[in-house]
Write an enzyme that holds these catalytic residues in place. Structure first.
Site, PDB file in Angstrom:
ATOM      1  N   THR A  94       0.835  -1.204   0.000  1.00  0.00           N
ATOM      2  CA  THR A  94       0.000   0.000   0.000  1.00  0.00           C
ATOM      3  C   THR A  94       0.870   1.254   0.000  1.00  0.00           C
ATOM      4  O   THR A  94       0.639   2.178  -0.773  1.00  0.00           O
ATOM      5  CB  THR A  94      -0.946  -0.018   1.214  1.00  0.00           C
ATOM      6  OG1 THR A  94      -1.895  -1.069   1.009  1.00  0.00           O
ATOM      7  CG2 THR A  94      -1.678   1.298   1.363  1.00  0.00           C
ATOM      8  N   ASN A 153      -4.853  -9.251  -8.427  1.00  0.00           N
ATOM      9  CA  ASN A 153      -4.907  -9.954  -7.153  1.00  0.00           C
ATOM     10  C   ASN A 153      -6.157 -10.823  -6.995  1.00  0.00           C
ATOM     11  O   ASN A 153      -6.167 -11.763  -6.227  1.00  0.00           O
ATOM     12  CB  ASN A 153      -4.811  -8.950  -5.995  1.00  0.00           C
ATOM     13  CG  ASN A 153      -5.805  -7.825  -6.142  1.00  0.00           C
ATOM     14  OD1 ASN A 153      -5.988  -7.289  -7.235  1.00  0.00           O
ATOM     15  ND2 ASN A 153      -6.462  -7.463  -5.064  1.00  0.00           N
ATOM     16  N   GLN A 165       1.477  -9.084  -6.494  1.00  0.00           N
ATOM     17  CA  GLN A 165       1.055 -10.473  -6.687  1.00  0.00           C
ATOM     18  C   GLN A 165       1.982 -11.248  -7.626  1.00  0.00           C
ATOM     19  O   GLN A 165       1.970 -12.470  -7.644  1.00  0.00           O
ATOM     20  CB  GLN A 165      -0.378 -10.522  -7.245  1.00  0.00           C
ATOM     21  CG  GLN A 165      -1.446 -10.127  -6.243  1.00  0.00           C
ATOM     22  CD  GLN A 165      -1.538 -11.084  -5.064  1.00  0.00           C
ATOM     23  OE1 GLN A 165      -1.103 -12.224  -5.120  1.00  0.00           O
ATOM     24  NE2 GLN A 165      -2.095 -10.595  -3.960  1.00  0.00           N
ATOM     25  N   SER A 202       5.895  -6.424  -2.131  1.00  0.00           N
ATOM     26  CA  SER A 202       5.547  -6.551  -0.717  1.00  0.00           C
ATOM     27  C   SER A 202       6.115  -7.844  -0.154  1.00  0.00           C
ATOM     28  O   SER A 202       6.138  -8.872  -0.827  1.00  0.00           O
ATOM     29  CB  SER A 202       4.029  -6.530  -0.579  1.00  0.00           C
ATOM     30  OG  SER A 202       3.674  -6.923   0.725  1.00  0.00           O
ATOM     31  N   HIS A 241       5.175  -9.672   2.712  1.00  0.00           N
ATOM     32  CA  HIS A 241       4.357 -10.732   3.328  1.00  0.00           C
ATOM     33  C   HIS A 241       3.598 -11.568   2.305  1.00  0.00           C
ATOM     34  O   HIS A 241       2.983 -12.566   2.657  1.00  0.00           O
ATOM     35  CB  HIS A 241       3.422 -10.143   4.392  1.00  0.00           C
ATOM     36  CG  HIS A 241       2.226  -9.431   3.864  1.00  0.00           C
ATOM     37  ND1 HIS A 241       0.987 -10.019   3.771  1.00  0.00           N
ATOM     38  CD2 HIS A 241       2.075  -8.177   3.395  1.00  0.00           C
ATOM     39  CE1 HIS A 241       0.126  -9.145   3.274  1.00  0.00           C
ATOM     40  NE2 HIS A 241       0.770  -8.029   3.038  1.00  0.00           N
ATOM     41  N   THR A 264      13.391   5.796  10.668  1.00  0.00           N
ATOM     42  CA  THR A 264      14.396   4.781  10.979  1.00  0.00           C
ATOM     43  C   THR A 264      14.065   3.481  10.260  1.00  0.00           C
ATOM     44  O   THR A 264      12.927   3.017  10.293  1.00  0.00           O
ATOM     45  CB  THR A 264      14.443   4.560  12.506  1.00  0.00           C
ATOM     46  OG1 THR A 264      14.807   5.797  13.107  1.00  0.00           O
ATOM     47  CG2 THR A 264      15.469   3.500  12.870  1.00  0.00           C
ATOM     48  N   CYS A 313      -8.449  -6.680   0.904  1.00  0.00           N
ATOM     49  CA  CYS A 313      -8.424  -5.236   1.035  1.00  0.00           C
ATOM     50  C   CYS A 313      -9.747  -4.588   0.657  1.00  0.00           C
ATOM     51  O   CYS A 313     -10.073  -3.517   1.118  1.00  0.00           O
ATOM     52  CB  CYS A 313      -7.315  -4.633   0.188  1.00  0.00           C
ATOM     53  SG  CYS A 313      -5.715  -5.026   0.841  1.00  0.00           S
TER      54      CYS A 313
END
Lengths: 377, 401
Positions: A70, A149, A178, A196, A198, A234, A320
């Site tokens: 995102t 997706n 994806q 991404s 995950h 950070t 989502c």
């Protein structure tokens, strides 16, 4: 348990978790601190970036670590739009993008940008010709996802890149969330690319935005000069290291176990299609991990709960957009009826799913549909 | 049919006479080291050319790597066939249809093997005619073709190549001796190292480290730069000089305006010891005339006095912007601009002399005896070696990544 919701998120590799923990314990220094302990963390950060760039076939200064898909999509879309609005205020995207692209575009409309949402064919595929036709003098960005997706449809990214290339004023962004680890993509053809962690057995909260050299962006997050000032804050070093490891391991899987994934995908798509009540939504040419189908007349939530009782986890449309109305925007965009669009189910697999799991799923799905038929059918 | 090998053309070294052999051997060694992890490929060489036989490997990544090897003028992807007309026709057609963005072409045949019955001119027509009648959309343009397809008929076979891809040029690293590079961590010295490597020089680097005035990271930066240089020079040794004590002495004993001048002179003296020990015959520096106080004509004259070793200054006539361009191109820039101070900036006086004189500097140095401290410093030098294929860090973090 049979976990068939890998497009929503994946189970982290144990090795990735181990790295995450080790880095959290041993290298908790801030890479920006000037002492030796911070310096060590900084070297690890640089090494991670270098390895990520090698795995993705790009330069290490083209990697920007983010908090995930995102953020990557928002940074690409808004970052280009805000930075380059003097060149023009027109953006081209498709009607089947992930909400993080669509909503980012809508937010820009409220700031005076114009957005063209290209329609897709029944398979969810955008036409290269439509993209070409939509380009105007003031177009600054084209954003098209690589693998859808919900459907697994693969968009003609290379062909669009060839078109985009003829217009040096505009940037081309690809949402590759994806596609990473499942289908190839030549990053040298595009300017920005979202990934991404995950979704590839890494951890939540980390991602990469590939930003081609000499591409300037208006940051979403201002502050320190981390990530070459593209993104202040950070660095999430444990997450970053974990992601790089996850990319490496997933790429290895892609190289060694693709045949298995394709076979399981083919098996599921064939067997699901054989069920009488089912309409197949995923096109035959698609990414090797998503099968989307509708069971018109059956409430998808009910099917999901019934499967859940048997320890099988699949999903309706993408997690989502699940909070919105009961219809899948993607299936609607493909021109499907309300009945079909509001009855979509998605099975998404990964490399370590087995043929046995596939067979059991088909068996249980058939039983569930037969049982529910008495009530709903 | 597919491209089965990469043809490598030698640069300037092809003009060498008797010792060409030595240059070719070195280039061969360097290319091999560059491609060490490609197990399937074979590299063949002769006096005129080198060939990488791909044996099924993708040519593109190999080409990319070889672009960093000095001594290579240009590459072409090539197909080797027997000296037989039909095979040549097929290969030429393949080369033409696989060239990108091509509408016009030209065929240039060179018949090195005069036993082949058809001469070059006739062969051009035969091959050109074949592709014209077997493809669509291509035209011949002998003056300004999109692609020139070269057909070389040699004794051992015919080589069909299309576009020429530029190599790094220069001479193979290791053919013109060794030089000691004064590596500070700025933008200039790594570029100077790169450019001297281009002329075949093998580099060892020397770095002056003054903890705690300069940080571990300043040292790490230098090591990272050296590591990056291995892309062009395969192996690099870095001699790290513990410079704190000498620098403190200079700071204490020498009038401020001359501190920088004396520091540079001492650095060269230390460097000369290292060079002597290691059989190195010259120094390389990143000095560019007039850039800073230590690089004025007067400073160079005064500093240079302490050594009669030749000092190679590849950047002497370059503008800062030109140096930055090279630095970016060779992927040094991002490392060079990391904001850590080195020993040259920490002790720099607010107003260093831009026109020091030899008389003055000798007068100041007379009061101090550096001999013992120099000997002690040299004894404390720590040496690290980097090889392109495995760097320390990768080992250090490999379990995590």
């Amino acid at each position: 348990m049979i976990y068939f919701d890998n497009s929503a998120t994946t189970k982290p590799y144990p090795e990735v978790l181990k790295s995450f923990q080790q880095v959290s314990e041993r290298y908790y220094g801030n890479p920006s601190s000037i002492h030796a302990f911070g310096s060590e963390a900084e070297r690890l950060l640089q090494q991670s970036k270098k390895q990520a760039s090698q795995l993705l076939g790009v330069q290490s200064d083209e990697i920007v670590f983010t908090s995930g898909g995102t953020e990557g999509n928002n940074l690409a879309v808004k970052g280009i739009a805000l930075q380059h609005q003097n060149r023009g205020k027109h953006i081209i995207t498709t009607s089947v993008e992930h909400p993080s692209v669509l909503e980012a575009c809508r937010s820009l409309e409220s700031l005076g940008f114009e957005v063209t949402y290209l329609s897709v064919n029944e398979h969810g595929r955008v036409s290269v010709e439509d993209v070409q036709k939509a380009i105007r003098e003031n177009t600054i960005l084209i954003s098209v996802m690589h693998v859808n997706n919900e459907l697994g449809t693969i968009q003609p990214i290379e062909e669009i890149a060839m078109v985009a290339r003829q217009y040096p004023k505009l940037y081309f962004h690809v949402d590759h969330v994806q596609g990473l680890g499942k289908t190839g993509l030549d990053l040298s053809l595009i300017d920005l690319c979202t990934m991404s962690s995950h979704k590839i057995h890494g951890l939540k909260g980390t991602g990469i935005l590939y930003v081609k050299r000499n591409t300037s962006l208006f940051p979403l997050l201002h502050g320190g000069s981390q990530e070459a000032s593209y993104r202040a804050g950070t660095e999430n070093l444990p997450g970053i290291v974990a992601m790089v490891k996850a990319i490496r391991m997933t790429k290895e899987n892609q190289k060694n176990n693709m045949q298995h994934l394709k076979e399981l995908h083919h098996y599921l798509r064939e067997k699901i299609s054989e069920i009488d009540e089912v309409v197949m939504n995923t096109p035959s040419e698609s990414a090797p991990h998503i099968v989307n189908f509708s069971v018109p007349g059956y409430k998808p939530e009910v099917v999901i709960h019934a499967l859940g009782e048997e320890g099988i986890f699949i999903s309706t449309k993408s997690a989502c957009s699940s909070k919105h109305a009961d219809e899948s925007a993607v299936l609607t965009a493909c021109g499907h009826s309300h009945e079909r669009s509001s009855a979509g189910l998605r099975v998404s697999i990964t490399y370590d799913n087995t043929k046995e799991e596939g067979a059991r799923f088909i068996h249980v799905l058939r039983n569930v549909l037969t049982e529910l038929k008495e009530v709903m059918g | 049919m597919h491209y089965d090998h990469i043809l490598i053309r030698y640069g300037e070294m092809s003009l060498k006479g008797k010792n060409l052999k030595h240059f070719v051997a070195k280039l061969y060694e360097n290319v091999r080291a560059k491609l060490h992890d490609y197990e399937n490929i074979k590299i063949k060489r002769n006096r005129n050319r080198m060939y990488i036989l791909l044996n099924g490997e993708e040519p593109q990544p190999i080409l990319e790597r070889c672009k960093d090897v000095f001594g290579i003028q240009s590459f072409s992807l090539a197909i080797k066939v027997e000296n037989e007309e039909e095979q040549m026709k097929k290969a030429v057609q393949y080369a033409l249809t696989h060239a990108k963005n091509t509408k016009t072409f030209k065929i240039s045949t060179r018949r090195v093997d005069k036993d082949f019955p058809i001469d070059s001119q006739a062969m051009n027509r035969v091959l050109g005619g074949h592709v014209l009648s077997n493809t669509e959309g291509y035209k011949v343009d002998v003056h300004d073709p999109d692609v020139e397809i070269n057909v070389e008929i040699r004794k051992d076979g015919t080589y069909i190549t299309s576009e020429k891809i530029l190599g790094a040029g220069g001479l193979p690293v290791g053919t013109t001796g060794k030089s000691l590079l004064l590596l500070s961590g700025g933008i200039d010295s790594p570029v100077a190292g790169y450019l001297s490597m281009k002329r075949g020089v093998e580099i060892e680097a020397i770095h002056f480290h003054s903890p705690p005035y300069t940080s571990e990271r300043a040292k790490q930066k230098v090591l990272d730069l050296a590591k990056q240089l291995t892309r062009y020079g395969h192996k690099i040794k870095v001699h790290i000089v513990p410079f704190t004590k000498l620098q403190q002495t200079i700071h204490r004993e020498i009038p401020e305006g001359y501190g920088m001048t004396v520091m540079r002179r001492v650095m060269l003296q230390v460097s000369e010891r290292v060079a002597e020990e290691r059989g190195i015959l010259s120094f390389t520096t990143g000095e560019s005339l007039g850039q800073v106080a230590s690089q004025t004509m007067e400073s160079m004259n005064t500093i240079n006095e302490v050594t009669n070793y030749p000092i190679i200054r590849p950047l002497v006539s370059m503008d800062k912007l030109e140096i930055i361009d090279i630095s970016k191109r060779i992927d040094m820039y991002d490392i060079s601009i990391r904001p850590f101070e080195d020993c040259c900036t920490v002790f720099v006086p607010s107003a260093p002399k831009t026109r020091p004189t030899r008389e003055k500097v000798l007068q100041y140095e007379e009061r101090v005896d550096f001999t013992d401290e120099i000997a002690e410093t040299v004894a404390g030098i720590e040496t690290v070696e980097f090889e392109e294929k495995h760097t320390q860090e990768e080992d250090e973090f490999s379990d995590l990544l």
